[in-house]
Design an enzyme around this catalytic site. Sequence first.
Site, short mmCIF file in Angstrom:
data_model
loop_
_atom_site.label_atom_id
_atom_site.label_comp_id
_atom_site.label_asym_id
_atom_site.label_seq_id
_atom_site.Cartn_x
_atom_site.Cartn_y
_atom_site.Cartn_z
N GLU A 1 43.59 95.26 23.83
CA GLU A 1 44.64 96.10 23.26
C GLU A 1 44.58 97.53 23.78
O GLU A 1 45.47 98.34 23.50
CB GLU A 1 44.55 96.10 21.74
N CYS B 1 47.81 87.23 20.09
CA CYS B 1 47.87 87.16 18.62
C CYS B 1 48.77 88.24 18.04
O CYS B 1 48.88 88.37 16.81
CB CYS B 1 46.47 87.27 18.02
N HIS C 1 54.07 94.05 1.04
CA HIS C 1 53.93 92.95 0.08
C HIS C 1 55.21 92.13 -0.04
O HIS C 1 55.16 90.92 -0.21
CB HIS C 1 53.53 93.50 -1.30
N ASN D 1 50.68 94.33 19.93
CA ASN D 1 51.22 95.47 19.17
C ASN D 1 50.60 96.78 19.62
O ASN D 1 51.29 97.73 19.99
CB ASN D 1 50.96 95.27 17.67
N ASP D 2 49.26 96.85 19.59
CA ASP D 2 48.59 98.08 20.00
C ASP D 2 48.67 98.29 21.50
O ASP D 2 48.78 99.44 21.96
CB ASP D 2 47.12 98.06 19.55
#
Length: 587
Positions: A452, A523, A211, A475-476
């Site tokens: 991914e 992305c 957050h 990322n993955d």
Amino acid sequence: MTTMTAPETTPAALHSTLCLFGQGVVRGYAIGRAVVMSAAALEVAHYRIADDDTAAEKQRLCQAIDAAVHDLHQMVEALPDDAPRELGVLLSVHAMLLQDPMLVQSVCQLIEERQVNAEWALTTQGQTLAEQFTLMEDAYLRERSADVRQVIERVLRVLSGSAQWLPDLDGVDADGSLIVVARDISPADMMRLRGGKFGAFLTDLGGATSHTAIVARSMNVPAVVGMGHVRALVRDGDLLIVDGIRGLVLVNPSPAILREYQERQAAFLRERDELKALRFAPAMTLDGIQIRMEANIELPEEAADALAAGAEGIGLFRSEFLFMGRADLPGEDEQYEAYSAVVRTMAGRPVTIRTLDIGADKTLDGEATVATNPALGLRAIRYCLANPELFNTQLRALLRAAAHGPVRILVPMVSHMHEVVATRRALARAAEELRDAGLAHETRVQLGAMVEIPAMAIAIEPFAETLDFLSIGTNDLIQYVLAIDRGDTDVASLYDPMHPAVLRLIAHTINAGERVGKPVSVCGEMAGDVRVTRMLLGLGLTGFSMHPQQLLDVKKEIRRAHSNALRVKVASALNRAERIDLAALSA
């Protein structure tokens, strides 16, 4: 957090200076005085209560939860017009977490069965819930364990009647920038801190999707998170320099270092002003290659930020926010309203919505389960196909939202062609049901998949031919290729986006898309990392999707690059299985 000699990219004066490092999540520089928050965690007493007192103890718990929920609702109602719009949503999520019957019932059951006090029962159940989130593979969902911890601590403060732990801003120089130093910063904390003029946020905990990072981005305020023990090493009033670009913090710097960073800060602000002129400029390379620049968003409210940054569309809208922090599943109408709100905001620009990417950490009835290996288990498209009613509800909502503008449906964690076939059948079923019900919808919706999983990237050709578009989730992909969990501090240093195996799979996917005329985008975090923009162009990438705050920096780099020349250099390095020299690509 570590202390080390500054790298060569830092000013010369720092080579003998003590530097504290973390993860920079918002670019920029800040210079100001530290305001240190006391620890949010409370000492929790553990004691037994008499059997006759359990009813009263459960009532005390429920009253404290009601008070905490009431306080959160009041904060939402009192939000000023200039408050980051993410705050209202995040505060509401915290209230929903506290109102989850599963939380209240589980804690009350612990009080009754073990005859323990409310504080201990609440902390025990909170730890169990937080661990379930921690096991999730998706970074955004994993960060939601912080939400559980923060709402538990809020109720504990009510139960203990403890004093406000936030710093007292009265008397603090309003003309100077305050740098908040904390263990963690919840959305409610952000609300209470809004009276100050903040230059930066520093936290012991958190990551790119915490957050603190989300709100700091919306405020465009530098932030460094995951610093470990910065709160213990900084005192109120210390002069701090925050370098959000490199993720470093300097405590009480020398006059020479201070002057150098004042110059850096001024130059950075001038550069930001110049970048604004690129908002509506085309993202075109020097040799005339048009690049698609789209935005990633977590919440519907962020679509406006994407437009303001000049995004040509939404390249990734994560739908998980609708499913988190609640005891029930979102209905079709609720999902439709959220998706269609983004479609309307984007006003004809394409909106790519990812179907639910969540694991089997909870069954449909809310009963907690523990997967043997959540990263390799029943998650994402596997989970959706195993729960056809849940999937059908989401697909119906997506098709209805597509009646208001172009929607692209993105399926995560695809590894087999039969998953694509099953998804198309599910879409056809959903469209047929909507037609029979007389509900407005669009059947001509593009279907794409996240690349991914290495198996899909290696055997990409049939997927490229069958699907309408491909989106590489770097990322993955990196984690699966290298068998590295970057959240594991013991191996995080081995997480290497520039590994030749990773780049070859990205290039293989892009080339397959080119051959059949299907658009391919990235992305993942690499898309928004300006240091690798030229390398991605050299791989042939023509579609980038990233956080709105990163768009203009990447667009500037694209407009200064020669795509075809970069493709020659990058292909040569890949063919020789060499690491790509990023500096050489900028020459």
